[in-house]
Motif scaffolding. Sequence first.
Motif, short mmCIF file in Angstrom:
data_model
loop_
_atom_site.label_atom_id
_atom_site.label_comp_id
_atom_site.label_asym_id
_atom_site.label_seq_id
_atom_site.Cartn_x
_atom_site.Cartn_y
_atom_site.Cartn_z
N VAL A 1 9.06 -44.98 33.40
CA VAL A 1 8.26 -44.90 32.17
C VAL A 1 9.10 -44.16 31.14
CG1 VAL A 1 6.12 -44.15 31.09
CG2 VAL A 1 6.12 -44.81 33.52
N ILE B 1 17.35 -41.29 28.13
CA ILE B 1 17.52 -40.87 29.53
C ILE B 1 16.87 -41.90 30.47
CG2 ILE B 1 16.88 -39.09 31.22
CD1 ILE B 1 17.12 -37.03 28.85
N LYS C 1 11.27 -53.12 21.76
CA LYS C 1 12.28 -52.19 22.28
C LYS C 1 12.46 -52.38 23.79
CE LYS C 1 11.90 -47.78 21.36
NZ LYS C 1 11.20 -46.53 20.94
N ASP D 1 0.98 -47.47 27.47
CA ASP D 1 0.94 -46.13 26.88
C ASP D 1 0.38 -45.21 27.96
OD1 ASP D 1 0.23 -43.76 25.62
OD2 ASP D 1 -0.51 -44.74 23.81
N GLY E 1 -0.66 -42.35 27.96
CA GLY E 1 -1.81 -41.53 27.57
C GLY E 1 -3.13 -42.24 27.81
N ALA F 1 9.01 -40.24 29.38
CA ALA F 1 8.36 -40.49 28.08
C ALA F 1 8.24 -39.20 27.27
CB ALA F 1 6.98 -41.08 28.32
N ALA F 2 8.37 -39.32 25.96
CA ALA F 2 8.10 -38.19 25.06
C ALA F 2 7.80 -38.73 23.67
CB ALA F 2 9.30 -37.26 24.99
N PRO G 1 16.07 -31.35 31.08
CA PRO G 1 17.29 -31.52 30.30
C PRO G 1 17.46 -30.43 29.25
CG PRO G 1 15.82 -33.46 30.12
CD PRO G 1 15.04 -32.34 30.73
N GLY G 2 18.72 -30.12 28.97
CA GLY G 2 19.06 -29.41 27.74
C GLY G 2 19.23 -30.46 26.65
N TRP G 3 20.07 -30.17 25.66
CA TRP G 3 20.27 -31.14 24.56
C TRP G 3 21.13 -32.30 25.07
CZ3 TRP G 3 20.95 -29.05 18.92
CH2 TRP G 3 19.89 -28.17 18.63
N THR H 1 20.56 -38.71 22.70
CA THR H 1 19.74 -39.92 22.86
C THR H 1 19.09 -40.23 21.51
OG1 THR H 1 17.63 -38.84 23.29
CG2 THR H 1 19.09 -39.10 25.19
N ILE I 1 16.22 -39.91 20.57
CA ILE I 1 15.20 -38.93 20.14
C ILE I 1 15.77 -38.05 19.01
CG2 ILE I 1 15.58 -36.81 21.54
CD1 ILE I 1 12.68 -37.00 22.47
N ARG J 1 15.73 -39.42 15.42
CA ARG J 1 14.42 -39.22 14.76
C ARG J 1 14.22 -37.75 14.38
NH1 ARG J 1 13.10 -42.30 19.12
NH2 ARG J 1 11.87 -40.67 20.13
N1 LIG Z 1 17.27 -35.73 24.58
C1 LIG Z 1 17.15 -34.40 24.65
O1 LIG Z 1 17.94 -33.63 24.08
C2 LIG Z 1 16.05 -33.79 25.48
C3 LIG Z 1 15.99 -32.39 25.60
C4 LIG Z 1 14.98 -31.81 26.37
C5 LIG Z 1 14.03 -32.63 26.97
N2 LIG Z 1 14.10 -33.97 26.83
C6 LIG Z 1 13.08 -34.79 27.48
O2 LIG Z 1 13.68 -35.85 28.17
C7 LIG Z 1 12.81 -36.99 28.16
C8 LIG Z 1 13.56 -38.21 27.68
O3 LIG Z 1 13.96 -38.00 26.34
P1 LIG Z 1 14.92 -39.02 25.58
O4 LIG Z 1 15.83 -38.18 24.77
O5 LIG Z 1 15.45 -40.03 26.51
O6 LIG Z 1 13.85 -39.70 24.56
P2 LIG Z 1 13.83 -41.14 23.85
O7 LIG Z 1 15.18 -41.72 23.77
O8 LIG Z 1 13.07 -40.94 22.57
O9 LIG Z 1 12.94 -42.03 24.83
C9 LIG Z 1 11.58 -41.78 25.00
C10 LIG Z 1 10.95 -42.97 25.72
O10 LIG Z 1 9.58 -42.68 25.99
C11 LIG Z 1 8.77 -43.80 25.57
N3 LIG Z 1 7.43 -43.25 25.29
C12 LIG Z 1 7.09 -42.30 24.37
N4 LIG Z 1 5.79 -42.05 24.42
C13 LIG Z 1 5.27 -42.85 25.40
C14 LIG Z 1 3.95 -43.05 25.92
N5 LIG Z 1 2.89 -42.38 25.44
N6 LIG Z 1 3.78 -43.96 26.92
C15 LIG Z 1 4.84 -44.66 27.40
N7 LIG Z 1 6.11 -44.50 26.96
C16 LIG Z 1 6.31 -43.61 25.95
C17 LIG Z 1 9.54 -44.36 24.36
O11 LIG Z 1 9.23 -45.71 24.05
P3 LIG Z 1 8.01 -46.11 23.06
O12 LIG Z 1 8.12 -45.22 21.87
O13 LIG Z 1 8.20 -47.55 22.79
O14 LIG Z 1 6.75 -45.84 23.84
C18 LIG Z 1 10.98 -44.27 24.92
O15 LIG Z 1 11.21 -45.34 25.80
C19 LIG Z 1 11.61 -36.59 27.30
O16 LIG Z 1 10.55 -36.14 28.13
C20 LIG Z 1 12.14 -35.43 26.46
O17 LIG Z 1 11.12 -34.53 26.06
C21 LIG Z 1 15.07 -34.58 26.10
#
Ligand SMILES: NC(=O)c1ccc[n+]([C@@H]2O[C@H](COP(=O)([O-])OP(=O)(O)OC[C@H]3O[C@@H](n4cnc5c(N)ncnc54)[C@H](OP(=O)(O)O)[C@@H]3O)[C@@H](O)[C@H]2O)c1
Length: 246
Positions: free
Chosen positions: A11, A17, A41, A61, A63, A91-92, A181-183, A186, A188, A191
């Motif tokens: 998910v 990630i 996407k 979703d 949620g 997911a986030a 994860p740290g930073w 991706t 995210i 945005r």
């Molecule tokens: N990247 C970082 O630096 C970082 C740091 C600390 C923690 N994290 C954590 O690592 C995880 C992955 O982050 P990422 O950087 O890979 O983020 P990302 O590239 O923005 O990917 C997030 C994914 O979650 C999906 N998503 C969001 N809300 C959702 C929902 N309600 N139901 C189902 N899918 C949902 C998005 O697709 P849709 O929008 O199409 O649903 C997307 O596929 C997150 O939990 C984030 O908080 C990341």
Amino acid sequence: MNLEGHNVVVVGGSSGIGWAVAKAVLAKGAEVVLAARNHDKLEKARAELGAGARVRSVVADIGREADVARLLEEARQGSAAQTVHHVVVTAADPAYQPLPTFDIEGARRVIDSKLLGPFLVAKHAAGVLDPQGSMTFTSGIAFERPAPQGSMVAAANGGIVSLVRALAIELAPIRVNTLSPGWVDTPIWDRLAGDSKPARFAQMAERLPARRIGRPEELAHAAIFLMENTFTTGTVLHVDGGHRMA
Ligand SMILES: NC(=O)c1ccc[n+]([C@@H]2O[C@H](COP(=O)([O-])OP(=O)(O)OC[C@H]3O[C@@H](n4cnc5c(N)ncnc54)[C@H](OP(=O)(O)O)[C@@H]3O)[C@@H](O)[C@H]2O)c1
């Protein structure tokens, strides 16, 4: 544990990630179900993985409980193995806002994607998951090193750590863990930081013991460890370049 022939639901698999986890799992010979909210996407991500019938996608979703129930059922039924072996949630839908004007809908989306969503996934996966299987959720550095305007993200990241410990007890022998994860570079960050991303990454890299920002494949490597290592449960696996000490 060997992931060959296993059915893995990711998910958040359309981006960042989650997409890297899907790629790593496919390289191990597993089949993958990608789930996220945006259909286009998801389809793009599926095409980029290029593994044909071993990759399916389901719009969901997390949620919403009905979406989660349908996701798990479709993931099981469409699988050659007729079961689900591992679920990974990355997911986030983050919101960073000052407390006095924090928009409550934004706050709810953080909780839905990062805490209530994983809870619902656990609820519906528990009945279909192989007893040797695992659930992996995602916390993050904001749990231990919160930033201003990040109150809800910090709360969700902390909540998931407590949730996996409780679920690891309640759902045993199914294993339940979280990545932290740290930073990591991706989408995210495109945005969250926009044009300031390169400067913010450079500043952070200087501070970190690892002297660089993380790569999604490094988190995928850790997710594979949590799926394969059958003696690991109730754990937080930090992959943060040493950020907690910086
Ligand atoms: N990247 C970082 O630096 C970082 C740091 C600390 C923690 N994290 C954590 O690592 C995880 C992955 O982050 P990422 O950087 O890979 O983020 P990302 O590239 O923005 O990917 C997030 C994914 O979650 C999906 N998503 C969001 N809300 C959702 C929902 N309600 N139901 C189902 N899918 C949902 C998005 O697709 P849709 O929008 O199409 O649903 C997307 O596929 C997150 O939990 C984030 O908080 C990341």
